[in-house]
Design a protein around this motif. Structure first.
Motif, PDB file in Angstrom:
ATOM      1  N   ARG A 167       0.862  -1.185   0.000  1.00 26.18           N
ATOM      2  CA  ARG A 167       0.000   0.000   0.000  1.00 26.18           C
ATOM      3  C   ARG A 167       0.896   1.232   0.000  1.00 26.18           C
ATOM      4  NH1 ARG A 167      -5.352   1.645   1.394  1.00 26.18           N
ATOM      5  NH2 ARG A 167      -5.370   3.808   2.081  1.00 26.18           N
ATOM      6  N   GLU A 186       0.787   5.455  -0.127  1.00 28.61           N
ATOM      7  CA  GLU A 186      -0.089   6.599   0.101  1.00 28.61           C
ATOM      8  C   GLU A 186       0.732   7.868  -0.050  1.00 28.61           C
ATOM      9  OE1 GLU A 186      -3.324   6.140   3.086  1.00 28.61           O
ATOM     10  OE2 GLU A 186      -2.286   7.826   4.038  1.00 28.61           O
ATOM     11  N   TRP A 213      -3.944   7.016  -2.803  1.00 29.42           N
ATOM     12  CA  TRP A 213      -3.298   5.762  -2.467  1.00 29.42           C
ATOM     13  C   TRP A 213      -3.543   4.717  -3.554  1.00 29.42           C
ATOM     14  CZ3 TRP A 213      -6.538   1.611  -2.191  1.00 29.42           C
ATOM     15  CH2 TRP A 213      -7.891   1.884  -2.005  1.00 29.42           C
TER      16      TRP A 213
END
Length: 166
Positions: free
Chosen positions: A104, A106, A153
């Motif tokens: 992930r 962001e 994101w």
């Protein structure tokens, strides 16, 4: 969350670059960077730091894709805002992470205006395709409000295909 010094390579006697922090989070290894407005030359540094974080993660094509997508989001944040950006990348949400987990990324900025997804960029234009690339190539992506700005994101699995086939 435990902060550790950056594990990036360098010659003896060099200090870690400002804003470079390696973090061990509850989700797994992570990267955190803070860039100031106008620091477009540091996009390559962010890519290199992500490359180091992902050196044992997923298929090589997925690592390349992650580098492309982080470049797009960081560049957008720096070009379309003048207040800089904070970048985080976190590995893992499955037992086999970080090698086979989910990434992930962001990119937070300090402007509340949400980006516009252009579904067709002018063919002659040299810009306007970054968010379309993220939309098309990421396994998941989005925008969320935070404090005085927003976070854009994306997420990628380590391998192509549905998670149950990996």
């Amino acid at each position: 969350m435990k902060r550790q010094p950056s594990r990036r390579g360098g010659t003896a006697g060099q200090r870690p670059e400002a804003g470079a922090v390696a973090i061990e989070s509850a989700r797994g290894p992570a990267l955190s960077r803070r860039l100031h407005g106008g620091e477009l030359s540091r996009v390559a540094e962010v890519r290199a730091a992500l490359r180091e974080l992902l050196r044992h993660w997923g298929d090589p094509s997925r690592r390349d894709l992650a580098e492309l997508l982080i470049s797009e989001l960081v560049t957008n944040a720096l070009v379309h805002t003048d207040r800089g950006a904070h970048i985080t990348a976190t590995l893992g949400d499955r037992p086999d992470a970080p090698v086979g987990g989910r990434l992930r990324v962001e990119v937070r900025d300090f402007v509340s205006r949400h980006p516009t997804l252009r579904t067709h960029a002018a063919e002659e234009g040299t810009s306007g395709r970054g968010l379309l690339l993220v939309h098309t190539l990421a396994d998941a992506w989005g925008v969320r409000a935070h404090g005085v700005g927003k976070a854009v994101w994306f997420e990628l699995d380590a391998r192509f295909g549905p998670p149950d086939t990996q």
